[in-house]
Write an enzyme that holds these catalytic residues in place. Structure first.
Site, short mmCIF file in Angstrom:
data_model
loop_
_atom_site.label_atom_id
_atom_site.label_comp_id
_atom_site.label_asym_id
_atom_site.label_seq_id
_atom_site.Cartn_x
_atom_site.Cartn_y
_atom_site.Cartn_z
N HIS A 124 0.87 -1.18 0.00
CA HIS A 124 0.00 0.00 0.00
C HIS A 124 0.91 1.23 0.00
O HIS A 124 2.03 1.17 0.50
CB HIS A 124 -0.84 -0.07 1.29
CG HIS A 124 -1.85 1.02 1.44
ND1 HIS A 124 -1.55 2.27 1.93
CD2 HIS A 124 -3.19 1.03 1.20
CE1 HIS A 124 -2.66 3.00 1.99
NE2 HIS A 124 -3.66 2.28 1.55
N ASP A 201 3.15 -4.43 8.08
CA ASP A 201 1.97 -3.59 7.92
C ASP A 201 0.77 -4.52 8.06
O ASP A 201 0.41 -5.25 7.13
CB ASP A 201 2.01 -2.91 6.55
CG ASP A 201 0.70 -2.18 6.24
OD1 ASP A 201 -0.22 -2.22 7.07
OD2 ASP A 201 0.62 -1.57 5.16
N GLN A 204 -4.48 -4.79 7.03
CA GLN A 204 -5.51 -5.69 6.50
C GLN A 204 -5.57 -7.02 7.23
O GLN A 204 -6.64 -7.63 7.32
CB GLN A 204 -5.28 -5.94 5.00
CG GLN A 204 -5.48 -4.72 4.12
CD GLN A 204 -6.91 -4.19 4.14
OE1 GLN A 204 -7.86 -4.89 4.46
NE2 GLN A 204 -7.05 -2.92 3.80
N LYS A 227 -10.33 -0.53 10.78
CA LYS A 227 -10.50 -1.76 10.01
C LYS A 227 -10.73 -2.96 10.92
O LYS A 227 -10.91 -4.08 10.46
CB LYS A 227 -9.25 -2.01 9.14
CG LYS A 227 -9.05 -0.95 8.06
CD LYS A 227 -7.93 -1.35 7.13
CE LYS A 227 -7.24 -0.21 6.45
NZ LYS A 227 -7.98 0.39 5.35
N CYS A 365 -4.99 2.68 -3.43
CA CYS A 365 -3.72 3.19 -2.87
C CYS A 365 -2.61 2.16 -3.05
O CYS A 365 -1.76 1.97 -2.16
CB CYS A 365 -3.86 3.58 -1.40
SG CYS A 365 -5.09 4.84 -1.11
#
Ligand code: C6P
Length: 407
Positions: A124, A201, A204, A227, A365
């Site tokens: 991302h 990261d 998600q 999220k 993104c």
């Protein structure tokens, strides 16, 4: 799918009862942001009604109560990702700010001209641009490990990029554009044999699977509250204590200091050293409520249910002529990115919205991912624990009807 209490869960999310354009809402834009259960909404409202005050500052009852709730949420986050210590949990605005924090503190302290930072081809923008900015400032070099057409990291090529100049590996745990889940344990073990720290990261991954930072042995893990069924405006930067102790502060201001004089200031200990100013107090408390809620359901059960949803959606999508799935990694989370022959993803998004179906259309993104596949954009349906097989049927019927009309 019968044992997972999806109907009970759906009843906890008031927005799922909304009608959009006179149709029942089918919310499939969860990778952009998840909806919120009553437990989160109520915790925030209760806090503002009964306990609200600034934290870490007052001796009065409300300030003590607010501080206790805020710090209790920190411990909930610690438990949720199995961090060793609450000192390792830093509240930030979201995954984006967390990565910028690491780049500007760890990065500036440890990375110099000629050093290398390794990322992957499926990042991302949040895990690209902060490193590019750091490279521009320091003269370091950004290296990109490639992926194959399924959207899987080409592991030998990743490994070949690691050398004595590599000062950090920063990798997405689960891709937002493709759903690919990276072999993060293997990545971390390989990088550690060369003494290279690893940032994951987890924006998600965190809502879809159990995450244990001690078992992974990652050095940094970042994610956003919104999220994870929690509020927007709050996120988490986990870092190993020894690394955080050695890092300079991020922003200066109130709450992050021990002493201040015009000659020199000294800094507070962890975690407050990285939390300058009044934080998103109610949002942190709301995130704590989201974690309580998820713990009751169980992340392993959520992962199992969503795997079945994704398998069903993939199967159905493959039967639609002219639909191309973008991203077919073997290890994949609940994301279905696709294109349709002759119909632009933005038109897909707009037309599905007229049927009450919310998906995201665009580059997500992740422009380098779009470039890799030679598409300007994709349509993306992303699933959450409250989605159902019936909703996937509505999505597939919607896609089929728009192909009939416009394809
Ligand atoms: N992806 C999506 O629709 P923030 O905006 O800070 O909460 O999260 C940034 C971020 C970082 N990493 C990954 C893998 C992400 O998916 C995101 C956010 C959203 O896919 C908005 S672009």
């Amino acid at each position: 799918m019968t044992t997972f209490p999806v109907e009970r869960i759906r009843a906890d999310f008031p927005i799922l009862a909304e009608k959009i354009r006179n149709k029942p809402l089918v919310y499939l834009d969860n990778a952009a942001s998840c909806q919120k259960p009553n437990a989160v909404i109520d915790s925030i409202s209760e806090f503002y009604r009964h306990d609200y005050a600034n934290i870490h500052r007052g001796v009065h009852t409300l300030s003590v109560r607010a501080t206790d709730k805020y710090e209790a949420a920190r411990d909930k986050v610690r438990g949720f990702i199995n961090a060793a210590n609450t000192k390792e949990i830093i509240f930030v605005r979201g995954a984006t700010e967390a990565i910028n924090l690491v780049a500007q503190t760890f990065g500036k302290a440890n990375i110099k001209a000629g050093d290398e930072i390794v990322i992957t081809a499926m990042e991302h923008h949040s895990n690209i641009v902060p490193w590019q900015m750091l490279c521009e400032e320091t003269g370091a070099v950004l290296k990109v490990a490639p992926m194959n057409v399924q959207g899987e990291l080409i592991y030998p090529k990743f490994e070949a990029l690691l050398n004595t100049k590599t000062k950090l590996v920063a990798v997405v745990h689960m891709s937002n554009a493709l759903g690919s889940i990276n072999p993060v344990k293997q990545i971390i073990d390989t990088a550690h044999t060369k003494n290279i720290p690893v940032l994951l990261d987890g924006a998600q991954a965190i809502p879809h699977m159990p995450v244990d930072v001690q078992e992974l042995d990652c050095d940094f893990y970042v994610f956003s509250g919104h999220k994870l069924y929690g509020p927007s405006g709050v996120g988490v930067m986990y870092g190993k204590q020894a690394l955080l102790e050695a890092m300079p502060p991020y922003q200066g201001g109130g709450d992050m200091i021990r002493t201040v004089s015009f000659e020199k200031s000294t800094y507070a200990g962890l975690p407050h050293k990285f939390e300058a100013g009044t934080p998103a107090i109610a949002e942190v408390i709301g995130l704590g409520a989201a974690i309580d809620y998820l713990n009751e359901i169980g992340m392993a059960a959520i992962a199992e249910y969503e795997a079945k949803l994704l398998a069903y959606a993939t199967d159905q999508a493959k039967q639609i002529k002219g639909l191309k799935i973008i991203g077919e990694a073997h290890e994949k989370g609940a994301i279905l990115s696709f294109t349709l022959d002759h119909i632009h993803p933005h038109d897909i998004g707009t037309m599905l919205d007229s049927l009450g179906i919310a998906i995201r259309a665009g580059h997500h993104c992740a422009m380098p991912v779009m470039e890799f596949y030679g598409v300007p954009a994709t349509a993306r349906a992303s699933f959450a624990m409250y989605n159902t097989k019936e909703e996937i049927d509505v999505l597939m019927q919607g896609i089929t009807s728009l192909i009939e009309v416009f394809g």
